[in-house]
Design a protein around this motif. Sequence first.
Motif, PDB file in Angstrom:
ATOM      1  N   ALA A 277      -1.940   5.029  -6.427  1.00  0.00           N
ATOM      2  CA  ALA A 277      -2.317   4.571  -7.768  1.00  0.00           C
ATOM      3  C   ALA A 277      -2.124   3.061  -7.898  1.00  0.00           C
ATOM      4  CB  ALA A 277      -1.490   5.303  -8.820  1.00  0.00           C
ATOM      5  N   LEU A 278      -1.080   2.526  -7.272  1.00  0.00           N
ATOM      6  CA  LEU A 278      -0.833   1.085  -7.303  1.00  0.00           C
ATOM      7  C   LEU A 278      -1.949   0.330  -6.591  1.00  0.00           C
ATOM      8  CD1 LEU A 278       1.086  -1.312  -7.914  1.00  0.00           C
ATOM      9  CD2 LEU A 278       2.235  -0.813  -5.737  1.00  0.00           C
ATOM     10  N   LEU A 279      -2.359   0.825  -5.452  1.00  0.00           N
ATOM     11  CA  LEU A 279      -3.423   0.169  -4.685  1.00  0.00           C
ATOM     12  C   LEU A 279      -4.760   0.221  -5.421  1.00  0.00           C
ATOM     13  CD1 LEU A 279      -2.486   1.479  -1.140  1.00  0.00           C
ATOM     14  CD2 LEU A 279      -2.278  -0.878  -1.956  1.00  0.00           C
TER      15      LEU A 279
ATOM     16  N   VAL B 161      -1.773   1.578 -11.822  1.00  0.00           N
ATOM     17  CA  VAL B 161      -0.450   1.232 -12.339  1.00  0.00           C
ATOM     18  C   VAL B 161      -0.117  -0.169 -11.846  1.00  0.00           C
ATOM     19  CG1 VAL B 161       0.347   3.632 -12.424  1.00  0.00           C
ATOM     20  CG2 VAL B 161       0.779   2.253 -10.368  1.00  0.00           C
ATOM     21  N   ASP B 162       0.906  -0.785 -12.460  1.00  0.00           N
ATOM     22  CA  ASP B 162       1.274  -2.158 -12.095  1.00  0.00           C
ATOM     23  C   ASP B 162       2.419  -2.210 -11.089  1.00  0.00           C
ATOM     24  OD1 ASP B 162      -0.519  -3.533 -14.021  1.00  0.00           O
ATOM     25  OD2 ASP B 162       0.745  -2.508 -15.500  1.00  0.00           O
ATOM     26  N   ALA B 163       3.223  -1.166 -11.024  1.00  0.00           N
ATOM     27  CA  ALA B 163       4.353  -1.165 -10.106  1.00  0.00           C
ATOM     28  C   ALA B 163       4.802   0.264  -9.853  1.00  0.00           C
ATOM     29  CB  ALA B 163       5.513  -1.979 -10.674  1.00  0.00           C
TER      30      ALA B 163
ATOM     31  N   LEU C 233       1.213  -4.987  -0.171  1.00  0.00           N
ATOM     32  CA  LEU C 233       2.333  -4.565  -1.008  1.00  0.00           C
ATOM     33  C   LEU C 233       3.588  -5.380  -0.699  1.00  0.00           C
ATOM     34  CD1 LEU C 233       1.876  -0.698  -0.607  1.00  0.00           C
ATOM     35  CD2 LEU C 233       1.168  -2.091  -2.570  1.00  0.00           C
ATOM     36  N   LYS C 234       4.473  -5.478  -1.701  1.00  0.00           N
ATOM     37  CA  LYS C 234       5.751  -6.161  -1.512  1.00  0.00           C
ATOM     38  C   LYS C 234       6.804  -5.571  -2.455  1.00  0.00           C
ATOM     39  CE  LYS C 234       4.576  -9.873  -4.791  1.00  0.00           C
ATOM     40  NZ  LYS C 234       4.423 -11.341  -5.000  1.00  0.00           N
TER      41      LYS C 234
END
Length: 268
Positions: free
Chosen positions: A177-179, A183-185, A204-205
């Motif tokens: 979902a982040l990719l 979502v933001d995080a 990603l980090k």
Amino acid sequence: MRGAVVCAAIGLLLAAGCGGGDEPPAGPGMTIGIRFDQPGLGMRDPGGGFTGFDVDVAEYVAAQLGTDKRDITFVEARPADRETMLEQHKADLIVATYSITEARKQRVDFAGPYFVTGQSLLVRKTNSDIDGPESLNDSDWRLCSVTGSTPAQHVQANYAQSVTLEQRNSYRECVEALLKDEVDAVTSDDVILAGYATEQPDKLKVVGRPFSTERYGIGLRKGDTRRAQVTAALRAMIADGSWDRFVRDNVGRSGYQVQTRPEIVDDP
């Protein structure tokens, strides 16, 4: 008398006692709950094998209890299911980034802690607005975590007024979902997030310092008398250098820095 002898013989062959007691034998077979979707900690490989720090810990402890790793059945232990799995005898042990909390100790027993970490945040590499927990108060960020996890509970307790929390079945779903910018995080323990960041370092980090303390323990059914044996096994694992090797081989690949070895206590 003859019936008792037959029953005893069958018990030895099947590793199941005649009395049908609450506590299964330590060997030769054992069912252990792990995570299937956490790089470096608990992963199910495409070929059906299992790798990760928790897997190595589980195999070490099982061996100390008399069970060869070939006789372990690994089953998936999702956060929302862990207590129930133990209570319903679906697992003998849970070794699945299982944080020791007072609420969980009402239902299960723990041995450990065998690892100490803390909650953090995983964001897209291009995100410069979220750099730690303080950023969560700045805007209505969309956070993803897993249903039944301590990170999700922590967000609900401390950031419910400033963020939107989405709960999914696995961190893998959260990362996807982040990719996709849904979502933001993603929030979880930093050692878990480090594994996902290592898979896609260009995308990603992990940001910020940990903002909680999570003590991973091995879960057992309430009153399971093997807790003392599991505790002794964990102490032996640290004393003989196996713990350091497991960390180096599994977690060290992500660049994650382990500060100190955990102190195993009798009643965590």
